[in-house]
Design an enzyme around this catalytic site. Sequence first.
Site, mmCIF file in Angstrom:
data_model
loop_
_atom_site.group_PDB
_atom_site.id
_atom_site.type_symbol
_atom_site.label_atom_id
_atom_site.label_comp_id
_atom_site.label_asym_id
_atom_site.label_seq_id
_atom_site.Cartn_x
_atom_site.Cartn_y
_atom_site.Cartn_z
ATOM 1 N N HIS A 1 -1.834 -5.593 1.603
ATOM 2 C CA HIS A 1 -3.142 -6.225 1.376
ATOM 3 C C HIS A 1 -2.909 -7.649 0.885
ATOM 4 C CE1 HIS A 1 -7.132 -7.109 -0.250
ATOM 5 N NE2 HIS A 1 -6.511 -7.548 -1.337
ATOM 6 N N TYR B 1 -12.456 -2.613 -2.967
ATOM 7 C CA TYR B 1 -13.057 -2.725 -1.629
ATOM 8 C C TYR B 1 -14.574 -2.627 -1.699
ATOM 9 C CZ TYR B 1 -8.561 -2.452 0.919
ATOM 10 O OH TYR B 1 -7.312 -2.714 1.457
ATOM 11 N N ASN C 1 -1.749 -0.039 7.094
ATOM 12 C CA ASN C 1 -1.154 -1.304 7.536
ATOM 13 C C ASN C 1 -0.321 -2.009 6.462
ATOM 14 O OD1 ASN C 1 -3.292 -2.068 5.985
ATOM 15 N ND2 ASN C 1 -4.467 -3.019 7.638
ATOM 16 N N PHE D 1 -15.747 4.203 7.881
ATOM 17 C CA PHE D 1 -14.325 4.505 7.694
ATOM 18 C C PHE D 1 -13.919 4.514 6.223
ATOM 19 C CE2 PHE D 1 -14.481 -0.152 8.494
ATOM 20 C CZ PHE D 1 -13.834 -0.633 7.361
ATOM 21 N N LYS E 1 0.830 -1.204 0.000
ATOM 22 C CA LYS E 1 0.000 0.000 0.000
ATOM 23 C C LYS E 1 0.875 1.269 0.000
ATOM 24 C CE LYS E 1 -3.785 -2.374 2.453
ATOM 25 N NZ LYS E 1 -4.694 -2.317 3.641
ATOM 26 N N GLU F 1 -9.830 -10.146 -7.618
ATOM 27 C CA GLU F 1 -8.857 -9.058 -7.509
ATOM 28 C C GLU F 1 -7.773 -9.156 -8.585
ATOM 29 O OE1 GLU F 1 -7.689 -9.257 -3.353
ATOM 30 O OE2 GLU F 1 -9.730 -8.743 -2.704
ATOM 31 N N ARG G 1 2.767 -6.496 9.400
ATOM 32 C CA ARG G 1 2.069 -5.420 10.108
ATOM 33 C C ARG G 1 2.574 -5.285 11.541
ATOM 34 N NH1 ARG G 1 -3.903 -7.046 7.713
ATOM 35 N NH2 ARG G 1 -3.847 -5.755 5.823
HETATM 36 P P1 DAT Z 1 -7.628 -6.782 5.765
HETATM 37 O O1 DAT Z 1 -6.852 -5.695 5.077
HETATM 38 O O2 DAT Z 1 -6.860 -7.332 6.951
HETATM 39 O O3 DAT Z 1 -8.133 -7.847 4.832
HETATM 40 P P2 DAT Z 1 -10.358 -5.752 5.774
HETATM 41 O O4 DAT Z 1 -10.516 -6.396 4.439
HETATM 42 O O5 DAT Z 1 -11.376 -6.059 6.821
HETATM 43 O O6 DAT Z 1 -8.918 -6.079 6.406
HETATM 44 O O7 DAT Z 1 -10.333 -4.163 5.616
HETATM 45 C C1 DAT Z 1 -9.612 -3.568 4.557
HETATM 46 C C2 DAT Z 1 -8.859 -2.381 5.102
HETATM 47 O O8 DAT Z 1 -9.785 -1.414 5.609
HETATM 48 C C3 DAT Z 1 -7.945 -2.706 6.277
HETATM 49 O O9 DAT Z 1 -6.676 -3.170 5.844
HETATM 50 C C4 DAT Z 1 -7.882 -1.395 7.003
HETATM 51 C C5 DAT Z 1 -9.250 -0.789 6.783
HETATM 52 N N1 DAT Z 1 -10.161 -1.071 7.899
HETATM 53 C C6 DAT Z 1 -10.764 -2.258 8.166
HETATM 54 N N2 DAT Z 1 -11.532 -2.194 9.269
HETATM 55 C C7 DAT Z 1 -11.412 -0.912 9.707
HETATM 56 C C8 DAT Z 1 -11.960 -0.191 10.814
HETATM 57 N N3 DAT Z 1 -12.801 -0.756 11.686
HETATM 58 N N4 DAT Z 1 -11.608 1.123 10.945
HETATM 59 C C9 DAT Z 1 -10.769 1.706 10.075
HETATM 60 N N5 DAT Z 1 -10.229 1.089 9.010
HETATM 61 C C10 DAT Z 1 -10.536 -0.196 8.833
HETATM 62 MG MG MG Z 2 -9.523 -7.755 3.300
#
Ligand code: DAT
Ligand code: MG
Length: 138
Positions: free
Chosen positions: A121, A50, A118, A58, A9, A132, A103
């Site tokens: 991805h 996403y 973080n 968020f 990222k 994807e 991370r």
């Molecule tokens: P991951 O990246 O571990 O697959 P995810 O798919 O649930 O996690 O979410 C995608 C991204 O969105 C994640 O890397 C960071 C952000 N994100 C997820 N949950 C969040 C939250 N509760 N508040 C803020 N950002 C969040």
């Molecule tokens: Mg994810």
Amino acid sequence: MEKTFFIIKPDGVRRGLVGEVLKRIEQRGLQLDRLELRTAPDESLIDKHYEVLVDKDFYPNLRNYMTSGPLVVGVISGSEAISCWRTMMGATNPAQAQPGTIRGDFAQSPEKGKAIENIVHGSDSPESAGREIALWFS
Ligand code: DAT
Ligand code: MG
């Protein structure tokens, strides 16, 4: 052999962590099938990437972060590549990510009102990996 899609990222590129992340992929014995540095993506591409998160509160922060600079995208393959890469990434929230994970070793806890930055991805299922890879490498 399983394939998964990954992103380094914008914070990972900005902080000079591309080599570190790629080194871990190679050390782990995963194979790099595709690898590209991309200029900051359009918001519409991030909305598709996403798509399950666009209604979250968020999401505007997440979209700003993901379009804030260049990123590295790629495809890796190997035995159980999807779960292997997810384990290497560590938990979504850096505060909960174990040391030894990308991370857990490099991500910083988010400032109030800012996106969780973080570093990496990884696809979370064979379905999302297929979707994807097609989205980013069509
Ligand atoms: P991951 O990246 O571990 O697959 P995810 O798919 O649930 O996690 O979410 C995608 C991204 O969105 C994640 O890397 C960071 C952000 N994100 C997820 N949950 C969040 C939250 N509760 N508040 C803020 N950002 C969040
Ligand atoms: Mg994810």
